[in-house]
Structures are given as C-alpha cells and as structure tokens.
Write a protein that holds these residues in place. Sequence first.
Motif: not given
Length: 317
Positions: A228-238, A305-310, A316-317
């Motif tokens: 979850p933290t990685l998702l936040f950092v990736l979206v904010v960085s994007t 959206i692409i980063n969030w989905r990836l 999930e995997d």
Amino acid sequence: MAVIEQTPPAVAPTAPARPRTGLRKHWHLYAAISPFYLLFLAFGLIPVGFSLYLSFHRWDGLGSMEWAGLSQYQYLLSDSDFWSSIGNTIVIWALATFPMIFLAMVTAVMLNSAVRFKNVYRFAYFLPNVTSVVAIAIVFGSVFSTNFGLVNALLQAVGLDQVAWLNTPWGIKVAIATLMTWQWTGYNAIIFLAGLQTVPSELYEAARVDGAGPVQTFFRITLPMLRPTLLFVLVVSTVTGLQSFTEAQVLLQNTSNDSTFSGGPDHAGRTMVLYFFQQTFDNNDFGYGAAVAWGIFLVVVIFSIINWRLVQRRGED
C-alpha cells in the motif's frame, strides 16, 4: 347563599418546539470552516471551470473571446510538439522515478535499522524536499556544467571524456532526472519508513527462526507489507513527475535563445507543463494553452490508473 365554583377553561396543549437540525443547529461550525471552502471555490473550482470554458475559445488575454468549439482539441491531437513534450516528460519521469523509489526504499530500511541519531538522519534526508527548487536547479546547473562541472571533473578523473550534459538530448534528460531523484528520495524514504514501522516485529522474528536471510525477509515480508505504501509513493511520484516544470525551466533557461520555456537545445527538456507555459505566455494563446492543460490532466490520470492497476495486480498475484 350557595357559591358556584367555576372551572377554568381548558388550555390547549402547546406543540413542543421543533429542534433545530442541520445547518440551523450547526451554523457556527459551518461558519468556522467556511473560509477554506470560499478560498477553494475562488482559487480552485472557479479557475478550473474557467479553464475548461476557455479551452473552447480563442483568446489572447486582452481582446474578446472567439468561439472555437472542439478545434483546439482537434489540433492538440495532431500537434507534434505536444506529443514530443509527452515523450520527453515520460522519459524524464521514468529516469527519475524508478531509481528514486529504489534508493528511497533502501534508505528507509537503513533508517529503520539504525540505532543512534535516527532523527538526525531523517532530517538530513528530508532536507532536499524543503529546499527551494530554484536554488537546487541553479546548483545542479553548475554540477552538470560542461567545462567546470563536478560531474565532468569526476569523469576526467577516471580517464573519460567530458559530456555536454545541458546541450545534448539525453544529457538534458539525465540531468533533470538526477535533480528530481535527489529532491524526492528523502521524502519518499520517510514515507517508506512510516510503512516499515507498521510491520509487526513478530513476522521478522518468525522468519529468523525459520532461517530466512535478509534478502528473503525483504522480498517475502517487507515488500508485500509495503505494497500500500509503494502504491501511494508510485501514484504521487507519477503525479508530481509528469507535472515537472521548475526543474527543467531553471536548469535550461540559459541554454537556448528561443525561449525560457523551450526546454534547451532541440527542445529535449521541454516537458508538458513547459509546453503549456510556452503556448500560453510566449505565444499569448490562452485558449490553446487551456486545451494543453486539460490534455496534461488526462495524461496524468491515465498513467496514475495504469500504475495503480499494475501494483494492485501484482498484489493479487
């Protein structure tokens, strides 16, 4: 003489007062927070709505507006300069974001395992984020200078040739990406550190009992728990990376005689926001500039959206 007692007339019961609810009851609370919403309306919603309205008009900022319909957006789709700015922005974002996330995570793990002077380290790593971007860009302009830059001095010290960092397409992109990486690594390291401190210590103890090494512990425990933290950092960085402006504008403002928003030689550092400023303030085409701004908004949303989905799919995997 008999006294006749008179009974008082019956009084109709009065209806209980209706309790005040909603706005009438809590008006003073709404009044206390109203300045934020008034400022957000004045400097947020109204400018956004006006920019959308403006994107359907031709306007030079002084004369009367001329209705253009969808012609601004039709031209935007075929504008090679706009697509070139998108390509520049994506390349700079990729060169800055992925090394930055790696360095931030490594730094966070080191800070989490440090025993002494934790607060000093955190302050030192966070300092670049609160430093003026203009000042940072000026310093990096000297660092990447062709003749007197520190980077070229190091290259010559190991027997390599000089590189004209701020005069070649890839050199410009590397210089801007390096500046952005230096600026945001400490900030994201603090975010990762906050995520690391939420991981239960029992998981690490169980891993050590089972004989897991540091690498296995990181990939089997730390990284999944930090998703979850990685998702936040990736979206904010994007969002921040695709809207980069000051870094390229200050770093390259003296490398081209065309415009301070041109992005250096061959427009190699012209990001989407730089192109927006060039169209709006250099060409005085405010209508097309508004259309460019909405195009930037769409690109940022798509990449987020692409980063969030990836990240979600890997989770999930």
